[in-house]
Structures are given as structure tokens and as C-alpha cells.
Design an enzyme around this catalytic site. Structure first.
Site, PDB file in Angstrom:
ATOM      1  CE  LYS A 170      -2.389   3.293   2.646  1.00 56.02           C
ATOM      2  NZ  LYS A 170      -2.015   4.295   1.651  1.00 56.02           N
ATOM      3  CD  GLU A 246      13.315   2.727  10.442  1.00 51.51           C
ATOM      4  OE1 GLU A 246      13.503   3.882  10.876  1.00 51.51           O
ATOM      5  OE2 GLU A 246      13.975   1.750  10.815  1.00 51.51           O
ATOM      6  CB  CYS A 280      12.636  10.292   8.539  1.00 45.25           C
ATOM      7  SG  CYS A 280      13.216   8.822   7.744  1.00 45.25           S
ATOM      8  CD  GLU A 379      10.223  13.937  11.049  1.00 46.74           C
ATOM      9  OE1 GLU A 379       9.161  13.299  11.179  1.00 46.74           O
ATOM     10  OE2 GLU A 379      11.262  13.439  10.585  1.00 46.74           O
TER      11      GLU A 379
HETATM   12  C1  UN1 Z   1      18.230   8.443   3.220  1.00 45.44           C
HETATM   13  O1  UN1 Z   1      18.475   9.361   3.985  1.00 45.44           O
HETATM   14  O2  UN1 Z   1      18.992   8.129   2.318  1.00 45.44           O
HETATM   15  O3  UN1 Z   1      11.807   8.454   5.080  1.00 45.44           O
HETATM   16  C2  UN1 Z   1      17.031   7.594   3.355  1.00 45.44           C
HETATM   17  C3  UN1 Z   1      13.006   8.704   5.169  1.00 45.44           C
HETATM   18  C4  UN1 Z   1      13.939   7.569   5.504  1.00 45.44           C
HETATM   19  C5  UN1 Z   1      14.847   7.234   4.385  1.00 45.44           C
HETATM   20  C6  UN1 Z   1      16.028   8.124   4.310  1.00 45.44           C
HETATM   21  N1  UN1 Z   1      13.184   6.403   5.857  1.00 45.44           N
HETATM   22  O4  UN1 Z   1      13.423   9.818   4.976  1.00 45.44           O
END
Ligand code: UN1
Length: 477
Positions: A170, A246, A280, A379
Site C-alpha cells: 500500500k 520507521e 526523516c 519534526e
Molecule cells: C536516506 O536518507 O537516504 O523516510 C534515506 C526517510 C527515511 C529514508 C532516508 N526512511 O526519509
């Protein structure tokens, strides 16, 4: 019309949604199917049946399937990169690089499929063999965010398939284009048994919720917001499903007095503002030692003024638009809040007009902030960074670690002593020395600590922990 792929067939949704270009909101990329809960259930049932057949294929067969998928992604990098940039708003070079990363992820896991070893242990009982092997979990539900429309799906789908799981995927509502293109490649080039891979575009409240609650989905991997991630996690816990989350970050980048100033500015500019700050892993707290503070802020403002914010597909664009109106509102809310809290907006933070209507925001730098302020706690997920001045290295480390998140952290220094010490003491899952906090290798473990992540690591050889289940067998021959 771009359909969903369920049980080996392309099927219409119950409704459809439009995919818009954030660089030019008059540009409609396409119409995409949106499923309901019943269609998600159909995909899960198909995956449940197909998984048994997929797991019986040889490792070489699965490896070849992933290899073909990776080859096609890599050969279409320019076209897929342009689609990605058009729907998400990162620049064309960033879009193409992300497609390459997705292709390489499939190539890597094509190898991993063949390397899934086990262990043999001496038993405490005479004549008994103890064997430890890894088996697929079964059906894996994959929920992905909008900021990496092809790389994150790739790094979840590839290991899931490599180790013999079936997938229900999804993607994020905002970026169905790259997800659909990837799924079309998997569906055709993969030549997988019918039902092994399913694409179910649709609302999180229906499709995501069905994945999280269905008893046939044994494992859920999620990347996205803290709020949604926790809700998905709780639902999975209630029924004992495996879950990997994550979520956010509030990643610190320390700049010490002994840093190479030019290099530190490049590292900070990249970490804070590239991909429009929508990572992130992005740096959002710049923790700067007293002696270099003023020179660093001056150099940052200067470099920021030279960055070109424009249409993602234009040659020479350094920073594309923000992904959506909602995200733009959130970014501006935090810029206003940062200044209300006492910070000084020394660069950027302005809405920009370009040739096409889009969500253009100049990168913002807020100085004179304290670590306790909301701007340093929550954030933002945009091209917004704040500066915290500290008196020495000790205060820098304490400030860096004083956060509810723990995904990535960084330090710019020429001191081996401080670099080594920071690698030891950082409470983040990934630590960077003189390189940006964002932008990671596809074959190394990825993940964070504290509120950023839950469950085992993604990517590299560590991915097998989530996508397989360990079996311990005792035999008296
Ligand atoms: C990166 O910094 O190369 O959603 C990957 C995000 C992370 C992936 C970052 N899960 O920004």
C-alpha cells in the site's frame, strides 16, 4: 486509468484519485485506482495462497526474478526518475538517483536470496543435532511514505520477495505514480506466481487498517509519521503480528570549532535542505560550537541565497517544491512558531512565485534557538533548520542526545578524538562524521533508536531479521 494489481490481475478500484505535480498544480500526472477494505482482503487472501507456492520456488528462481526487476528499473532510470520528480517534487538528479538506488536494492537482494544460511549447534544431549534455519514469515503488508516513492517500496518489497514471502503493498496516497510503475515492472518482469505480489492503492483508513488487522498478514513494515506508526504498531501488537516501524527524526548535526568550515556548510546544506528537507534522516538541529558559530551562520546564509528553488524538472534546480499544500502549511507553521519562541529567521522561509503554480518555499534558517523549544523537539519535515549555540563539545553531545528521536546524527570535526567519542556516545541508530545525516548506502543496516524506530533494522544483510522467522530443529539420528 492506473489499476490495482490483485491476485494476478489489474483491477479497478471503488473510486479513483488524481496524482498532481507539486511543481505545477495544473499538471495532472494521472488517475489512480483506490481500493476499499474488501479489495484489500482479496489481495491478502490471494497472497496467503500464493505464498506457499512462492516459498517452494528455489532460491535461484527468486534471485533471478529480483535480478530481472532490478535490471529493468536501472535501464529505465531516466524515465522513472522524471516521473518520480514530477509527482514528488525532488529534483530530477535526485529522482534519477533514487530510481538507481531502487534498482540496486533489487540486485542486492537477488544475491541475498541465495545467501540465506543457517547454523548448526552442538547439542547438550549426545547424538542430537541442533539446526537453526530461517523461513519466510508468510504474507507481509508494506506501507510506504510519499518522500521516497520508489526507494522505500524497493527496500521493503525486495527482501520480502527474496526470502519467500508474499506481498501486499500500500503506497502513500500522494505518490501513486512511482509505486504503480514499480508494481507494473514487478508484475511483468518478475514472472511471479499469481497473487505473490499485490498493489493496493487506497486510503490508510481502509487499506492500511485492513493490513494491520487481517490475521493472514503475519508481518507489517511501515515507514511514515510517528502518530500513524504507533497506531499501526499497537494494532499489530494486539493480535501478535510482527511489526517494523520507521518514523520521525529530529537529527542533530554538530559543528565544532575545529571543523573545516566549507565542508561543514556543504554537509549542513545537503542534510537540511536537499530533497526539500523531506527526509526523516535530514538534519534539523544544527548544534554549533561558540567559536565557529557566527562564521558558520554567515556562510550558511550566503550559500542558501545561491540555491535555486524551482520546478523539479528544470535543469539547474537545487531544491524542488514542498510536496503538498498541507506540508507547506506545516512548514510555515513551524517557521512562525520558531520565531515566536524567540528564534531569529536569518534566511529564507518565504513563499516563492515561479512560472508554474507550485508549493515553493525558500529554505529557512532560524538561529538563537534553545533545544527545549518546539522547533527543536518536533519534526518539521521541510526545508527548515534551526541553530543551537553551545559552549563546548560536551554541551554539544548532551544537546544532540537530548531528544525523543534517535534516527541519525552527525558531527563535523577534524578531531579524531571528538569524532571517535561522538560515534560512541551518540544515541542515534546511525552516526555520520563529516558526511550528511541523510543519504545512506543501500547495503548497510538502516534504522534508529528511541521514538524513531521500532523493530529490527532494514536493509543490508540485517533485513533478513524482519522478513524471516527463525526455526530451531532438534534431531536424534
Ligand atoms: C536516506 O536518507 O537516504 O523516510 C534515506 C526517510 C527515511 C529514508 C532516508 N526512511 O526519509
Amino acid at each position: 486509468m492506473h489499476k490495482n494489481f490483485i491476485a494476478g490481475a489489474w483491477v479497478e478500484g471503488v473510486t479513483t484519485g488524481l496524482n498532481l505535480n507539486p511543481s505545477d498544480t495544473n499538471d495532472v500526472i494521472g488517475e489512480y485506482a483506490r481500493a476499499d477494505a474488501a479489495q484489500a482482503e482479496q489481495a491478502i487472501s490471494a497472497a496467503f495462497e500464493a505464498q506457499k507456492r512462492w516459498a517452494q520456488c528455489t532460491a535461484e528462481h527468486r534471485s533471478d526474478a529480483l535480478d530481472r526487476i532490478g535490471t529493468e528499473i536501472l535501464s529505465r532510470r531516466d524515465e522513472l526518475g522524471a516521473l518520480l520528480s514530477r509527482e514528488e517534487g525532488k529534483t530530477l538528479p535526485e529522482g534519477v538517483a533514487e530510481v538507481v538506488r531502487a534498482g540496486r536494492v533489487f540486485k542486492f537482494f537477488a544475491g541475498e536470496a541465495l545467501r540465506l544460511g543457517g547454523e548448526k549447534l552442538p547439542s547438550i544431549r549426545a547424538g542430537v543435532d541442533v539446526e537453526v534455519t530461517r523461513e519466510p514469515e508468510g504474507v507481509v503488508g508494506i506501507i510506504t511514505p510519499w518522500n521516497f516513492p520508489i526507494a522505500i517500496p524497493a527496500w521493503k518489497i525486495a527482501p520480502a520477495l527474496a526470502f519467500g514471502n508474499a506481498v501486499v503493498f500500500k503506497p502513500a496516497d500522494l505518490v501513486p505514480g512511482s509505486a504503480w510503475a514499480l508494481s507494473e515492472i514487478i508484475a511483468r518482469a518478475g514472472q511471479l506466481p499469481e497473487g505473490t505480489f499485490n498493489l493496493v492503492m487506497g486510503p490508510g483508513s481502509k487499506v492500511g487498517q485492513t493490513l494491520a488487522t487481517s490475521r493472514h498478514v503475519r508481518a507489517i513494515t511501515f515507514t511514515g509519521s510517528v502518530q500513524t506508526g504507533r497506531a499501526v504498531g499497537m494494532t499489530c501488537m494486539e493480535r501478535g503480528a510482527k511489526v517494523q516501524l520507521e518514523m520521525g527524526g529530529k537529527n542533530p548535526l554538530i559543528i565544532l570549532n575545529d571543523a573545516d568550515l566549507e565542508q561543514a556548510v556543504s554537509v549542513a546544506i545537503n542534510g537540511c535542505f536537499f530533497s526539500t528537507g523531506q527526509r526523516c534522516t535530514g538534519s534539523s538541529r544544527l548544534i554549533v560550537e561558540y567559536g565557529i558559530h557566527d562564521a558558520f551562520v554567515r556562510a550558511m546564509a550566503q550559500r542558501m541565497a545561491s540555491l535555486k528553488v524551482d520546478h523539479a524538472l528544470n535543469a539547474g534546480t537545487d531544491i524542488g517544491p514542498v510536496v503538498s499544500q498541507d506540508q507547506l502549511d506545516q512548514d510555515r507553521h513551524y517557521i512562525a512558531l520558531g520565531t515566536q519562541e524567540g528564534g531569529h529567521l536569518v534566511a529564507g522561509g518565504e513563499l516563492l512565485k515561479r512560472d508554474t503554480p507550485g508549493y515553493y518555499l525558500s529554505p529557512a534558517l532560524i538561529t538563537e534557538t534553545q533545544n527545549a523549544m518546539c522547533i527543536n523537539r518536533e519534526e518539521v519535515f521541510g526545508p527548515v533548520a534551526s541553530v543551537i549555540r553551545v559552549k563546548d563539545y560536551e554541551e554539544a553531545v548532551e544537546t544532540a542526545n537530548d531528544t525523543d528521536f534517535g534516527l541519525s546524527s552527525g558531527i563535523c570535526t577534524t578531531s579524531l578524538k571528538h569524532a571517535t567519542d561522538f560515534k560512541r556516545r551518540s544515541t542515534a541508530g546511525m552516526v555520520m562524521v563529516n558526511v550528511p545525516t541523510a543519504g545512506v548506502d543501500y547495503h548497510a543496516p538502516f534504522g534508529g533508536r528511541k521514538g524513531s524506530s521500532h523493530g529490527s533494522r532494514e536493509q543490508g544483510t540485517y533485513a533478513r531479521e524482519f522478513y524471516t522467522s527463525v526455526k530451531t530443529a532438534y534431531t536424534l539420528a
